[in-house]
Design a protein around this motif. Sequence first.
Motif, PDB file in Angstrom:
ATOM      1  N   ARG A  76     -14.818   5.196   9.090  1.00  0.00           N
ATOM      2  CA  ARG A  76     -14.490   3.868   8.564  1.00  0.00           C
ATOM      3  C   ARG A  76     -12.982   3.833   8.328  1.00  0.00           C
ATOM      4  NH1 ARG A  76     -13.962   1.531   3.361  1.00  0.00           N
ATOM      5  NH2 ARG A  76     -14.278  -0.731   3.426  1.00  0.00           N
ATOM      6  N   LEU A  77     -12.290   3.110   9.178  1.00  0.00           N
ATOM      7  CA  LEU A  77     -10.846   2.978   9.063  1.00  0.00           C
ATOM      8  C   LEU A  77     -10.523   1.685   8.326  1.00  0.00           C
ATOM      9  CD1 LEU A  77      -9.914   3.937  12.748  1.00  0.00           C
ATOM     10  CD2 LEU A  77     -10.080   5.459  10.765  1.00  0.00           C
ATOM     11  N   ARG A  78      -9.664   1.791   7.341  1.00  0.00           N
ATOM     12  CA  ARG A  78      -9.327   0.609   6.528  1.00  0.00           C
ATOM     13  C   ARG A  78      -7.938   0.069   6.852  1.00  0.00           C
ATOM     14  NH1 ARG A  78      -9.235   3.456   1.149  1.00  0.00           N
ATOM     15  NH2 ARG A  78      -8.335   4.961   2.596  1.00  0.00           N
ATOM     16  N   TRP A  79      -6.954   0.982   6.900  1.00  0.00           N
ATOM     17  CA  TRP A  79      -5.565   0.583   7.105  1.00  0.00           C
ATOM     18  C   TRP A  79      -4.981   1.334   8.293  1.00  0.00           C
ATOM     19  CZ3 TRP A  79      -3.414  -3.227   4.172  1.00  0.00           C
ATOM     20  CH2 TRP A  79      -4.022  -3.525   2.939  1.00  0.00           C
ATOM     21  N   ALA A  80      -4.146   0.640   9.067  1.00  0.00           N
ATOM     22  CA  ALA A  80      -3.505   1.271  10.218  1.00  0.00           C
ATOM     23  C   ALA A  80      -2.083   0.730  10.360  1.00  0.00           C
ATOM     24  CB  ALA A  80      -4.290   1.010  11.490  1.00  0.00           C
ATOM     25  N   VAL A  81      -1.259   1.537  10.997  1.00  0.00           N
ATOM     26  CA  VAL A  81       0.123   1.160  11.322  1.00  0.00           C
ATOM     27  C   VAL A  81       0.278   1.262  12.828  1.00  0.00           C
ATOM     28  CG1 VAL A  81       2.561   1.778  11.079  1.00  0.00           C
ATOM     29  CG2 VAL A  81       1.025   1.969   9.114  1.00  0.00           C
ATOM     30  N   SER A  82       0.936   0.281  13.437  1.00  0.00           N
ATOM     31  CA  SER A  82       1.292   0.401  14.855  1.00  0.00           C
ATOM     32  C   SER A  82       2.811   0.341  14.986  1.00  0.00           C
ATOM     33  CB  SER A  82       0.618  -0.675  15.715  1.00  0.00           C
ATOM     34  OG  SER A  82       0.952  -1.974  15.299  1.00  0.00           O
ATOM     35  N   ASN A  83       3.366   1.349  15.648  1.00  0.00           N
ATOM     36  CA  ASN A  83       4.811   1.474  15.823  1.00  0.00           C
ATOM     37  C   ASN A  83       5.237   0.993  17.202  1.00  0.00           C
ATOM     38  OD1 ASN A  83       5.187   2.706  13.315  1.00  0.00           O
ATOM     39  ND2 ASN A  83       5.011   4.766  14.146  1.00  0.00           N
ATOM     40  N   ALA A  84       6.443   0.470  17.284  1.00  0.00           N
ATOM     41  CA  ALA A  84       7.057   0.152  18.577  1.00  0.00           C
ATOM     42  C   ALA A  84       8.567   0.268  18.421  1.00  0.00           C
ATOM     43  CB  ALA A  84       6.675  -1.251  19.038  1.00  0.00           C
ATOM     44  N   PHE A  85       9.168   1.053  19.296  1.00  0.00           N
ATOM     45  CA  PHE A  85      10.604   1.294  19.262  1.00  0.00           C
ATOM     46  C   PHE A  85      11.178   1.026  20.639  1.00  0.00           C
ATOM     47  CE2 PHE A  85       8.561   4.617  16.500  1.00  0.00           C
ATOM     48  CZ  PHE A  85       8.755   3.933  15.308  1.00  0.00           C
ATOM     49  N   ILE A 112       0.841  -1.198   0.000  1.00  0.00           N
ATOM     50  CA  ILE A 112       0.000   0.000   0.000  1.00  0.00           C
ATOM     51  C   ILE A 112       0.878   1.250   0.000  1.00  0.00           C
ATOM     52  CG2 ILE A 112      -1.911  -1.149   1.163  1.00  0.00           C
ATOM     53  CD1 ILE A 112      -1.083   0.320   3.748  1.00  0.00           C
ATOM     54  N   ALA A 113       0.259   2.373  -0.287  1.00  0.00           N
ATOM     55  CA  ALA A 113       0.937   3.663  -0.283  1.00  0.00           C
ATOM     56  C   ALA A 113       0.644   4.391   1.027  1.00  0.00           C
ATOM     57  CB  ALA A 113       0.453   4.515  -1.458  1.00  0.00           C
ATOM     58  N   PRO A 114       1.484   5.354   1.397  1.00  0.00           N
ATOM     59  CA  PRO A 114       1.215   6.135   2.618  1.00  0.00           C
ATOM     60  C   PRO A 114      -0.176   6.758   2.640  1.00  0.00           C
ATOM     61  CG  PRO A 114       3.453   6.549   1.860  1.00  0.00           C
ATOM     62  CD  PRO A 114       2.801   5.709   0.809  1.00  0.00           C
ATOM     63  N   ALA A 115      -0.663   7.181   1.483  1.00  0.00           N
ATOM     64  CA  ALA A 115      -1.978   7.827   1.430  1.00  0.00           C
ATOM     65  C   ALA A 115      -3.121   6.868   1.766  1.00  0.00           C
ATOM     66  CB  ALA A 115      -2.198   8.439   0.052  1.00  0.00           C
ATOM     67  N   ASP A 116      -2.861   5.557   1.736  1.00  0.00           N
ATOM     68  CA  ASP A 116      -3.905   4.584   2.062  1.00  0.00           C
ATOM     69  C   ASP A 116      -4.141   4.456   3.560  1.00  0.00           C
ATOM     70  OD1 ASP A 116      -4.386   3.759  -0.621  1.00  0.00           O
ATOM     71  OD2 ASP A 116      -2.556   2.538  -0.553  1.00  0.00           O
ATOM     72  N   VAL A 117      -3.186   4.902   4.368  1.00  0.00           N
ATOM     73  CA  VAL A 117      -3.243   4.682   5.817  1.00  0.00           C
ATOM     74  C   VAL A 117      -4.169   5.699   6.472  1.00  0.00           C
ATOM     75  CG1 VAL A 117      -1.898   4.630   7.949  1.00  0.00           C
ATOM     76  CG2 VAL A 117      -0.945   3.644   5.846  1.00  0.00           C
ATOM     77  N   ASP A 118      -5.084   5.199   7.290  1.00  0.00           N
ATOM     78  CA  ASP A 118      -6.044   6.053   7.992  1.00  0.00           C
ATOM     79  C   ASP A 118      -5.619   6.377   9.413  1.00  0.00           C
ATOM     80  OD1 ASP A 118      -8.140   5.954   5.867  1.00  0.00           O
ATOM     81  OD2 ASP A 118      -8.112   3.828   6.372  1.00  0.00           O
ATOM     82  N   LEU A 119      -4.818   5.505  10.045  1.00  0.00           N
ATOM     83  CA  LEU A 119      -4.498   5.652  11.459  1.00  0.00           C
ATOM     84  C   LEU A 119      -3.087   5.145  11.721  1.00  0.00           C
ATOM     85  CD1 LEU A 119      -5.438   6.139  14.465  1.00  0.00           C
ATOM     86  CD2 LEU A 119      -6.119   3.717  14.468  1.00  0.00           C
ATOM     87  N   VAL A 120      -2.347   5.887  12.540  1.00  0.00           N
ATOM     88  CA  VAL A 120      -1.053   5.436  13.053  1.00  0.00           C
ATOM     89  C   VAL A 120      -1.157   5.361  14.573  1.00  0.00           C
ATOM     90  CG1 VAL A 120       1.407   5.935  13.317  1.00  0.00           C
ATOM     91  CG2 VAL A 120       0.268   6.405  11.136  1.00  0.00           C
ATOM     92  N   GLY A 121      -1.008   4.167  15.104  1.00  0.00           N
ATOM     93  CA  GLY A 121      -0.881   3.993  16.543  1.00  0.00           C
ATOM     94  C   GLY A 121       0.570   4.228  16.903  1.00  0.00           C
ATOM     95  N   ALA A 122       0.882   5.438  17.385  1.00  0.00           N
ATOM     96  CA  ALA A 122       2.263   5.837  17.613  1.00  0.00           C
ATOM     97  C   ALA A 122       2.857   5.135  18.829  1.00  0.00           C
ATOM     98  CB  ALA A 122       2.341   7.350  17.801  1.00  0.00           C
ATOM     99  N   HIS A 123       4.185   5.021  18.824  1.00  0.00           N
ATOM    100  CA  HIS A 123       4.887   4.536  20.015  1.00  0.00           C
ATOM    101  C   HIS A 123       4.649   5.527  21.150  1.00  0.00           C
ATOM    102  CE1 HIS A 123       7.785   2.260  22.284  1.00  0.00           C
ATOM    103  NE2 HIS A 123       8.568   3.320  22.455  1.00  0.00           N
ATOM    104  N   GLY A 124       4.827   6.819  20.887  1.00  0.00           N
ATOM    105  CA  GLY A 124       4.363   7.909  21.727  1.00  0.00           C
ATOM    106  C   GLY A 124       4.551   7.766  23.215  1.00  0.00           C
ATOM    107  N   THR A 125       5.795   7.739  23.685  1.00  0.00           N
ATOM    108  CA  THR A 125       6.033   7.531  25.110  1.00  0.00           C
ATOM    109  C   THR A 125       5.843   8.789  25.946  1.00  0.00           C
ATOM    110  OG1 THR A 125       8.393   8.030  24.889  1.00  0.00           O
ATOM    111  CG2 THR A 125       7.721   5.720  24.645  1.00  0.00           C
TER     112      THR A 125
END
Length: 408
Positions: free
Chosen positions: A384-393, A291-304
């Motif tokens: 309606r969320l289709r694609w998401a990314v979850s980060n962990a660092f 997929i392309a970046p524009a397809d992503v609806d949500l990023v679950g950030a690491h966000g400490t």
Amino acid sequence: MTPAAAGVVVTGLGALSPLGPDVPTNADALRAGRIAIAPAGAGEPVPYRAPWPDGALDAALAAAALPPAATRRASRPVRASLAVAGQAWRDAGLHHGGPDPRRIGVVVAGSNLNGAQSAAAAARMARDPMLVPPRLALQYQDTDHVATLSEALGIRGEGLTVGGASASGNLALVHGARLVGWGILDVCLVVGALAEPSPAELRSFLNLGAMVPTAGPGPGGPFDRSHRGFVHGPAAAAVVLESAGSAARRGAPALARLAGCAVGLDANSQPDPTVAGEADVMARALRDAGIAPADVDLVGAHGTGSPLGDRVEAEAIAEVFGGARPWVNAVKGLAGHALTAAGLLSAVAVVVQLRDGFAHPNPWVRDPIDGAPELVGDTAVTARLRWAVSNAFGFGGFNSAVVWRAPG
């Protein structure tokens, strides 16, 4: 073969966190944006914490509906693993039957999980060596989680633990997805184990400057100028990964699809993150998912809530997504930092949001940092969320990102 090509789906979820003892209560708290972080009591080693609700472990075990014998001799961290694993197992319908037990495996995220237990044993040793419990020889090892889960649930396939500091949860998901995607397993139970650091370990985070210090106003929050470090929020979480074919044969509905992933190192043993390393895994995970970046609806950030960590992650998100501006939120701002289980708790949160069609709020944000991503505000976004990314660092240059696709 990548997990995306292999059709790895999620069929079960389990959670125990400061937001609640099971997935429904965690989902309600996420949607409401309830912050569980509070000042710590007198004599505690850190100034802020995110405590469990009263009776949370017992309630989580009740939701798991495991036989009492399964938990009778287990340590508290292992009981938490059993609780979330049992919830996910039932959610996936595996208590009604499943594949050959040799085709079911378990991956546990985390290392050095039993610091508090070992510290207590050392104190007993100082008083009288005979007071050291014989079962400590088994229980201080992280593999006790794997062994006890396999015994309780009858799992006979591959089992292992995966450690990568605060990226451990995502690394466990990646390994589980590979085992299923490569056809080694039909089902893989992935568990983010409860990490119980000793008081000295918690104090070392504080002395390092990673945690919110004693002095100053409030704990702050991720991506806000008030951020001053993380708050420990003990948690455990579990995800059942399954091949699409196995799920179809059992009639188990897919809650989401693990569509892509990437991991990498910074070649740096220190706790400072890099934009290049974080951007690289996000970009590669998107390519893995096709997929392309524009397809992503949500990023679950690491966000400490670390000033350096937030700035680096914000810059990495901007580098990867450019003008796409997906919604961004951070479960740590609500539930605190679960350390090695953080990636699994974030994954459960992301799957819940994809399934239920909302992005949880970031109610602590009042003055976003320069270059902040498109943060959800005080109330949940219904969409309606289709694609998401979850980060962990993780400290030591561990970078990871997982791409999820909504069901349907």
